[in-house]
Scaffold this active site. Structure first.
Site, PDB file in Angstrom:
ATOM      1  N   HIS A   1     -14.850  -4.045  10.150  1.00  0.00           N
ATOM      2  CA  HIS A   1     -14.437  -2.728  10.627  1.00  0.00           C
ATOM      3  C   HIS A   1     -15.656  -1.840  10.832  1.00  0.00           C
ATOM      4  O   HIS A   1     -16.247  -1.359   9.858  1.00  0.00           O
ATOM      5  CB  HIS A   1     -13.538  -2.042   9.607  1.00  0.00           C
ATOM      6  CG  HIS A   1     -12.204  -2.680   9.440  1.00  0.00           C
ATOM      7  ND1 HIS A   1     -11.177  -2.058   8.783  1.00  0.00           N
ATOM      8  CD2 HIS A   1     -11.716  -3.875   9.837  1.00  0.00           C
ATOM      9  CE1 HIS A   1     -10.111  -2.837   8.780  1.00  0.00           C
ATOM     10  NE2 HIS A   1     -10.424  -3.962   9.413  1.00  0.00           N
TER      11      HIS A   1
ATOM     12  N   ASP B   1      -7.556  -1.142  17.207  1.00  0.00           N
ATOM     13  CA  ASP B   1      -6.228  -0.930  16.639  1.00  0.00           C
ATOM     14  C   ASP B   1      -5.686   0.417  17.092  1.00  0.00           C
ATOM     15  O   ASP B   1      -6.245   1.464  16.759  1.00  0.00           O
ATOM     16  CB  ASP B   1      -6.329  -0.974  15.112  1.00  0.00           C
ATOM     17  CG  ASP B   1      -4.982  -0.881  14.415  1.00  0.00           C
ATOM     18  OD1 ASP B   1      -3.954  -0.784  15.108  1.00  0.00           O
ATOM     19  OD2 ASP B   1      -4.963  -0.919  13.166  1.00  0.00           O
TER      20      ASP B   1
ATOM     21  N   ARG C   1     -14.205  -4.898  14.828  1.00  0.00           N
ATOM     22  CA  ARG C   1     -13.215  -3.918  15.260  1.00  0.00           C
ATOM     23  C   ARG C   1     -13.891  -2.566  15.446  1.00  0.00           C
ATOM     24  O   ARG C   1     -14.694  -2.150  14.609  1.00  0.00           O
ATOM     25  CB  ARG C   1     -12.091  -3.800  14.221  1.00  0.00           C
ATOM     26  CG  ARG C   1     -10.893  -3.011  14.734  1.00  0.00           C
ATOM     27  CD  ARG C   1      -9.851  -2.779  13.644  1.00  0.00           C
ATOM     28  NE  ARG C   1     -10.223  -1.679  12.779  1.00  0.00           N
ATOM     29  CZ  ARG C   1      -9.384  -1.118  11.895  1.00  0.00           C
ATOM     30  NH1 ARG C   1      -8.152  -1.580  11.756  1.00  0.00           N
ATOM     31  NH2 ARG C   1      -9.794  -0.125  11.140  1.00  0.00           N
TER      32      ARG C   1
ATOM     33  N   HIS D   1      -3.718 -10.044   8.839  1.00  0.00           N
ATOM     34  CA  HIS D   1      -4.062  -8.731   8.290  1.00  0.00           C
ATOM     35  C   HIS D   1      -4.860  -8.913   6.996  1.00  0.00           C
ATOM     36  O   HIS D   1      -4.434  -9.627   6.101  1.00  0.00           O
ATOM     37  CB  HIS D   1      -2.744  -8.001   8.012  1.00  0.00           C
ATOM     38  CG  HIS D   1      -2.864  -6.590   7.545  1.00  0.00           C
ATOM     39  ND1 HIS D   1      -3.553  -5.621   8.221  1.00  0.00           N
ATOM     40  CD2 HIS D   1      -2.337  -5.973   6.446  1.00  0.00           C
ATOM     41  CE1 HIS D   1      -3.451  -4.467   7.586  1.00  0.00           C
ATOM     42  NE2 HIS D   1      -2.719  -4.656   6.499  1.00  0.00           N
TER      43      HIS D   1
ATOM     44  N   HIS E   1      -2.645   1.380  16.246  1.00  0.00           N
ATOM     45  CA  HIS E   1      -1.887   1.764  15.050  1.00  0.00           C
ATOM     46  C   HIS E   1      -0.506   2.343  15.355  1.00  0.00           C
ATOM     47  O   HIS E   1      -0.081   3.330  14.757  1.00  0.00           O
ATOM     48  CB  HIS E   1      -2.704   2.740  14.193  1.00  0.00           C
ATOM     49  CG  HIS E   1      -2.498   2.514  12.724  1.00  0.00           C
ATOM     50  ND1 HIS E   1      -1.881   3.421  11.910  1.00  0.00           N
ATOM     51  CD2 HIS E   1      -2.824   1.454  11.932  1.00  0.00           C
ATOM     52  CE1 HIS E   1      -1.838   2.947  10.670  1.00  0.00           C
ATOM     53  NE2 HIS E   1      -2.403   1.749  10.667  1.00  0.00           N
TER      54      HIS E   1
ATOM     55  N   ARG F   1      -0.127 -10.964  13.272  1.00  0.00           N
ATOM     56  CA  ARG F   1      -0.888 -10.180  12.295  1.00  0.00           C
ATOM     57  C   ARG F   1      -0.335 -10.230  10.873  1.00  0.00           C
ATOM     58  O   ARG F   1      -0.918  -9.651   9.960  1.00  0.00           O
ATOM     59  CB  ARG F   1      -0.931  -8.720  12.758  1.00  0.00           C
ATOM     60  CG  ARG F   1      -1.730  -8.497  14.010  1.00  0.00           C
ATOM     61  CD  ARG F   1      -3.220  -8.531  13.707  1.00  0.00           C
ATOM     62  NE  ARG F   1      -3.631  -7.353  12.971  1.00  0.00           N
ATOM     63  CZ  ARG F   1      -4.428  -7.363  11.900  1.00  0.00           C
ATOM     64  NH1 ARG F   1      -4.888  -8.493  11.416  1.00  0.00           N
ATOM     65  NH2 ARG F   1      -4.755  -6.242  11.297  1.00  0.00           N
TER      66      ARG F   1
ATOM     67  N   TRP G   1       2.305   7.264  12.376  1.00  0.00           N
ATOM     68  CA  TRP G   1       0.945   7.222  11.835  1.00  0.00           C
ATOM     69  C   TRP G   1       0.366   5.823  11.997  1.00  0.00           C
ATOM     70  O   TRP G   1       1.005   4.854  11.645  1.00  0.00           O
ATOM     71  CB  TRP G   1       0.949   7.596  10.335  1.00  0.00           C
ATOM     72  CG  TRP G   1      -0.450   7.510   9.826  1.00  0.00           C
ATOM     73  CD1 TRP G   1      -1.460   8.407  10.032  1.00  0.00           C
ATOM     74  CD2 TRP G   1      -1.012   6.439   9.086  1.00  0.00           C
ATOM     75  NE1 TRP G   1      -2.626   7.970   9.461  1.00  0.00           N
ATOM     76  CE2 TRP G   1      -2.385   6.743   8.871  1.00  0.00           C
ATOM     77  CE3 TRP G   1      -0.521   5.242   8.585  1.00  0.00           C
ATOM     78  CZ2 TRP G   1      -3.244   5.906   8.177  1.00  0.00           C
ATOM     79  CZ3 TRP G   1      -1.366   4.407   7.892  1.00  0.00           C
ATOM     80  CH2 TRP G   1      -2.713   4.745   7.691  1.00  0.00           C
TER      81      TRP G   1
ATOM     82  N   GLU H   1      -4.555  -4.082  19.241  1.00  0.00           N
ATOM     83  CA  GLU H   1      -3.611  -4.285  18.146  1.00  0.00           C
ATOM     84  C   GLU H   1      -2.592  -3.154  18.030  1.00  0.00           C
ATOM     85  O   GLU H   1      -2.941  -1.979  18.200  1.00  0.00           O
ATOM     86  CB  GLU H   1      -4.407  -4.405  16.839  1.00  0.00           C
ATOM     87  CG  GLU H   1      -3.583  -4.544  15.591  1.00  0.00           C
ATOM     88  CD  GLU H   1      -4.438  -4.506  14.346  1.00  0.00           C
ATOM     89  OE1 GLU H   1      -3.863  -4.347  13.250  1.00  0.00           O
ATOM     90  OE2 GLU H   1      -5.674  -4.624  14.458  1.00  0.00           O
TER      91      GLU H   1
ATOM     92  N   ASP I   1      -6.163  -3.437   1.285  1.00  0.00           N
ATOM     93  CA  ASP I   1      -4.845  -3.352   0.644  1.00  0.00           C
ATOM     94  C   ASP I   1      -4.195  -4.727   0.515  1.00  0.00           C
ATOM     95  O   ASP I   1      -3.057  -4.834   0.069  1.00  0.00           O
ATOM     96  CB  ASP I   1      -3.913  -2.352   1.337  1.00  0.00           C
ATOM     97  CG  ASP I   1      -3.646  -2.678   2.797  1.00  0.00           C
ATOM     98  OD1 ASP I   1      -3.992  -3.783   3.236  1.00  0.00           O
ATOM     99  OD2 ASP I   1      -3.088  -1.819   3.493  1.00  0.00           O
TER     100      ASP I   1
ATOM    101  N   TYR J   1      -7.411   7.619  12.016  1.00  0.00           N
ATOM    102  CA  TYR J   1      -7.241   6.346  11.319  1.00  0.00           C
ATOM    103  C   TYR J   1      -8.403   5.395  11.605  1.00  0.00           C
ATOM    104  O   TYR J   1      -8.823   5.228  12.754  1.00  0.00           O
ATOM    105  CB  TYR J   1      -5.934   5.667  11.745  1.00  0.00           C
ATOM    106  CG  TYR J   1      -5.916   4.194  11.401  1.00  0.00           C
ATOM    107  CD1 TYR J   1      -5.680   3.783  10.101  1.00  0.00           C
ATOM    108  CD2 TYR J   1      -6.205   3.232  12.365  1.00  0.00           C
ATOM    109  CE1 TYR J   1      -5.710   2.448   9.759  1.00  0.00           C
ATOM    110  CE2 TYR J   1      -6.233   1.886  12.036  1.00  0.00           C
ATOM    111  CZ  TYR J   1      -5.982   1.500  10.734  1.00  0.00           C
ATOM    112  OH  TYR J   1      -6.029   0.171  10.403  1.00  0.00           O
TER     113      TYR J   1
ATOM    114  N   GLU K   1      -9.031 -10.932   9.642  1.00  0.00           N
ATOM    115  CA  GLU K   1      -9.564  -9.616   9.303  1.00  0.00           C
ATOM    116  C   GLU K   1     -10.222  -9.686   7.922  1.00  0.00           C
ATOM    117  O   GLU K   1      -9.663 -10.257   6.993  1.00  0.00           O
ATOM    118  CB  GLU K   1      -8.441  -8.590   9.308  1.00  0.00           C
ATOM    119  CG  GLU K   1      -8.903  -7.166   9.022  1.00  0.00           C
ATOM    120  CD  GLU K   1      -7.768  -6.158   9.150  1.00  0.00           C
ATOM    121  OE1 GLU K   1      -8.053  -4.956   9.241  1.00  0.00           O
ATOM    122  OE2 GLU K   1      -6.592  -6.584   9.151  1.00  0.00           O
TER     123      GLU K   1
ATOM    124  N   ASN L   1       0.815  -1.215   0.000  1.00  0.00           N
ATOM    125  CA  ASN L   1       0.000   0.000   0.000  1.00  0.00           C
ATOM    126  C   ASN L   1       0.851   1.269   0.000  1.00  0.00           C
ATOM    127  O   ASN L   1       1.635   1.508   0.905  1.00  0.00           O
ATOM    128  CB  ASN L   1      -0.908  -0.019   1.237  1.00  0.00           C
ATOM    129  CG  ASN L   1      -2.066   0.937   1.121  1.00  0.00           C
ATOM    130  OD1 ASN L   1      -2.194   1.679   0.154  1.00  0.00           O
ATOM    131  ND2 ASN L   1      -2.930   0.926   2.130  1.00  0.00           N
TER     132      ASN L   1
ATOM    133  N   GLU M   1       1.551  -6.820  11.528  1.00  0.00           N
ATOM    134  CA  GLU M   1       1.172  -6.589  10.135  1.00  0.00           C
ATOM    135  C   GLU M   1       2.283  -5.903   9.346  1.00  0.00           C
ATOM    136  O   GLU M   1       2.311  -5.979   8.116  1.00  0.00           O
ATOM    137  CB  GLU M   1      -0.133  -5.799  10.030  1.00  0.00           C
ATOM    138  CG  GLU M   1      -0.071  -4.357  10.457  1.00  0.00           C
ATOM    139  CD  GLU M   1      -1.430  -3.676  10.348  1.00  0.00           C
ATOM    140  OE1 GLU M   1      -1.531  -2.705   9.588  1.00  0.00           O
ATOM    141  OE2 GLU M   1      -2.376  -4.122  11.013  1.00  0.00           O
TER     142      GLU M   1
END
Length: 416
Positions: free
Chosen positions: A122, A223, A147, A325, A225, A296, A416, A249, A329, A159, A352, A37, A275
């Site tokens: 999600h 998550d 999630r 994961h 992130h 993940r 991020w 996560e 993407d 996010y 997921e 991605n 991930e």
């Protein structure tokens, strides 16, 4: 059976994908997912310029030797570009081997260990009413685990929240699903603001509200992130304990795995990570010290079916389960590979599943199914995914970047 041709296919049916198609001298065709991605063309170039030329003429049945040839034969190893490329080759060769055998791929991995793979979706919302609507929508779609991501007061974009100001809604999308999640077609990455203290105050109140509305039985995931320091991650894990999460996560940046010790010391909330990991060596310390509960890594970014099976076997020694994961993407090829692996391994945990757009499914034409909260791979020979060149040709590549993050207070760059 000799590899006669290997093609790198780049298309963008709602979002960008890189696919490797290998053809043998006797006409068998296999597909592998090489999507990275925001860096898709880097992998496409690595494949086309470095791997494809050395694949031609090799024995398509020699999957293990080919994996070692591509990994150990290169002096510069690891990294997402290299491992996504190797993953695509490996997956395509497994697809071919299963087609030659006339069996679905999972049969070559030992056969089914379960009826299907529990999937989570999600749900998101800028505020609680929108979040609750998204949860109800996912329950109606059949999800049995969800999630939870939510907006944070004072921040315009967060996010995982589909209705954030920077979220890119995919073709045919609604506020509760967006096909680019969260890449954005733009000349440069979008910049988002972040406030950790506001997040740590707000997140527990969200899960309290969700539990009050939907009860104690629904498995909930979240998550972080990679945005927290170890002590902040420990604080969040402890604060969320009353709400019985299935997992928390990516609580802290994954580069320094030793910091998970501090998180584990302070919370019993299950932890999932990996991930962004690419090899089995990224997990060694985490497994041997039992610092995580779920792995993940996707097939697409961890070196393929051969490599990820080794990771899961290693994890099973420590009662650690899979949690692959699987947002958009990962192409349908990558998801199908994960399902064949997930239905066969003994230590499957959860998969997921962010559903691809109709345009994506028209290009890839997967045969996996989702019913009763479970994903199941197709029962035809191979992976069960076919690539439609004519449809793909109508969706050319378009640059799309993941966002970057800056602290709201002073503009410093942040994870991020």
């Amino acid at each position: 059976m000799i590899i006669e041709k290997a093609e790198v296919l780049v298309s963008s049916p709602g979002r960008n994908f890189v696919t490797l198609r290998i053809t043998t001298d006797d006409g068998y065709v296999g597909l592998g997912d090489a999507t990275l991605n925001g860096r898709e063309l880097s992998v496409a170039a690595y494949l086309a310029e470095h791997l494809v030329p050395i694949l031609i003429g090799r024995d398509a049945h020699a999957i293990e030797d080919t994996w070692q040839y591509l990994y150990r034969g290169a002096y510069w190893r690891r990294g997402p570009v290299t491992m996504a490329s190797i993953a695509a080759v490996d997956t395509a060769l497994w697809d071919i081997k299963a087609k030659v055998a006339g069996l679905p791929l999972y049969q070559l991995l030992g056969g089914k260990s379960r009826r299907g793979c529990l999937a989570y979706g999600h749900a998101s919302g800028a505020e609680l009413p929108e979040l609750f609507d998204s949860i109800r929508e996912h329950l109606e779609l059949g999800y049995k685990a969800i999630r939870i991501q939510t907006g944070i007061p004072g921040l315009d974009s967060v996010y995982g929240v589909a209705s954030s100001s920077n979220a890119a809604v995919g073709d045919g999308g609604t506020t509760s699903r967006y096909d680019h999640e969260p890449a954005r077609r733009s000349a440069k990455p979008v910049e988002e603001a972040w406030d950790t203290r506001a997040y740590l105050r707000h997140a527990p109140t969200v899960f309290e509200a969700v539990r009050n509305e939907f009860g104690p039985e629904l498995p909930l995931l979240h998550d972080a992130h990679h945005r927290l320091t170890p002590i902040q991650a420990a604080k969040l894990g402890k604060a969320l304990e009353p709400y019985d999460l299935f997992w928390l996560e990516d609580v802290t940046p994954a580069e320094n795995t030793a910091v998970l010790r501090r998180v584990r010391e302070h919370t019993t909330t299950p932890l999932a990570i990996g991930e962004v990991f690419n090899t089995i060596w990224d997990y060694r310390e985490l497994f041997e010290e039992q610092l995580i509960d779920y792995v993940r890594s996707p097939v697409t970014h961890a070196g393929g079916i051969t490599a990820l099976r080794r990771i899961f076997d290693y994890a099973s020694v420590y009662q650690i389960k899979s949690g692959v994961h699987g947002p958009t993407d990962i192409s349908p090829v990558g998801l199908a590979a994960a399902l064949h692996l997930g239905i066969a391994i003994p230590n499957f945990g959860i998969q997921e599943y962010m559903q691809h757009s109709d345009a994506t499914n028209e290009v890839f034409r997967p045969t996996y199914t989702f019913e009763g909260g479970l994903l199941a791979p197709g029962d035809g020979p191979g992976l069960g995914v076919e690539y439609d060149d004519a449809v793909a040709g109508a969706h050319p590549y378009a640059a799309a970047y993941l966002p970057v993050n800056r602290l709201q207070l002073d503009g410093s760059m942040h994870d991020w």
